[in-house]
Design a protein around this motif. Structure first.
Motif, short mmCIF file in Angstrom:
data_model
loop_
_atom_site.label_atom_id
_atom_site.label_comp_id
_atom_site.label_asym_id
_atom_site.label_seq_id
_atom_site.Cartn_x
_atom_site.Cartn_y
_atom_site.Cartn_z
N UNK A 1 16.00 2.78 11.84
CA UNK A 1 15.09 3.54 12.26
C UNK A 1 14.93 5.12 11.69
N UNK A 2 16.18 5.51 11.06
CA UNK A 2 16.20 6.72 10.14
C UNK A 2 15.24 6.29 8.81
N UNK A 3 15.19 5.23 8.35
CA UNK A 3 14.33 4.86 7.13
C UNK A 3 12.91 4.91 7.57
N UNK A 4 12.70 4.47 8.90
CA UNK A 4 11.30 4.51 9.14
C UNK A 4 10.79 5.97 9.22
N UNK A 5 11.47 6.88 10.02
CA UNK A 5 11.24 8.25 10.31
C UNK A 5 11.10 8.76 8.75
N UNK A 6 11.83 8.65 7.90
CA UNK A 6 11.97 9.23 6.49
C UNK A 6 10.66 8.76 5.87
N UNK A 7 10.19 7.54 5.99
CA UNK A 7 9.26 6.91 5.16
C UNK A 7 7.90 7.67 6.06
N UNK A 8 7.90 7.91 7.07
CA UNK A 8 6.78 8.59 7.85
C UNK A 8 6.60 9.95 7.31
N UNK A 9 7.65 10.56 7.34
CA UNK A 9 7.74 12.16 6.73
C UNK A 9 7.15 12.04 5.24
N UNK A 10 7.60 11.36 4.42
CA UNK A 10 7.16 11.21 3.01
C UNK A 10 5.72 10.94 3.11
N UNK A 11 5.20 10.11 3.77
CA UNK A 11 3.83 9.55 3.90
C UNK A 11 3.19 10.99 4.34
N UNK A 12 3.47 11.68 5.27
CA UNK A 12 2.86 12.91 5.90
C UNK A 12 2.83 13.94 4.69
N UNK A 13 4.03 14.05 3.96
CA UNK A 13 4.04 15.16 3.04
C UNK A 13 3.01 14.55 1.88
N UNK A 14 2.90 13.35 1.45
CA UNK A 14 1.92 13.01 0.50
C UNK A 14 0.49 13.40 1.06
N UNK A 15 0.23 12.99 2.13
CA UNK A 15 -1.08 13.31 2.76
C UNK A 15 -1.69 14.99 2.90
N UNK A 16 -0.52 15.71 3.01
CA UNK A 16 -0.62 16.95 2.82
C UNK A 16 -1.20 17.45 1.57
N UNK A 17 -0.37 17.06 0.46
CA UNK A 17 -0.91 17.20 -1.10
C UNK A 17 -2.04 16.56 -1.29
N UNK A 18 -2.47 15.51 -0.73
CA UNK A 18 -3.69 14.91 -0.92
C UNK A 18 -4.90 16.10 -0.38
N UNK A 19 -4.70 16.67 0.92
CA UNK A 19 -5.56 17.47 1.47
C UNK A 19 -5.43 18.65 0.41
N UNK A 20 -4.32 19.19 0.06
CA UNK A 20 -4.44 20.20 -0.88
C UNK A 20 -5.22 20.01 -2.03
N UNK A 21 -5.24 18.76 -2.60
CA UNK A 21 -6.17 18.99 -3.79
C UNK A 21 -7.65 18.77 -3.18
N UNK A 22 -7.77 18.16 -2.06
CA UNK A 22 -9.40 18.00 -1.74
C UNK A 22 -9.74 19.38 -1.30
#
Length: 127
Positions: A1-22
């Motif tokens: 369960x914690x691995x899924x939450x950690x992966x979700x948070x990492x993906x969210x962080x990646x998406x924020x960086x994508x938006x930062x560059x956009x």
């Protein structure tokens, strides 16, 4: 369960960086850039809509509002621009996030002004 939450948070962080560059890309329409800038600023800002010290509700904005804002912002940006920004975001995830001292200084200045205003109001109330 914690691995899924950690992966979700990492993906969210990646998406924020994508938006930062956009936000920095001149090919993004102005309305998408404005909305995206608000989402990125909210994500990086230490100021929350609902303060985190409030039980349960404090993290509600981080768990619901931020992902919704990211989702809407990603839908506003053309796919070819998103793919370019994804490459840049992946590089940044490996190298570390950028440091923007100007924006950080503005946030500190705003908090300082709020504290000074509150102190003045408190002293004027008691005098």
């Amino acid at each position: 369960m914690f691995a899924k939450i950690k992966a979700w948070a990492r993906n969210l962080k990646r998406q924020i960086f994508i938006l930062y560059f956009a936000c920095k890309d001149e090919r993004v329409p102005w309305y998408a850039k404005a909305f995206t800038a608000c989402v990125v600023a909210y994500a990086f800002s230490p100021i929350d809509l609902i303060p985190d010290f409030i039980p349960i509700l404090g993290y509600l904005d981080d768990v619901i509002l931020l992902p919704l804002g990211i989702m809407f912002a990603l839908k506003m940006i053309p796919k070819d621009i998103l793919s370019d920004c994804e490459v840049k975001a992946d590089e940044m995830m490996k190298n570390g996030k950028p440091k923007n001292w100007i924006v950080g200084s503005i946030i500190v200045l705003i908090w300082g002004l709020i504290i000074i205003w509150a102190i003045i109001k408190i002293f004027s109330f008691f005098s």
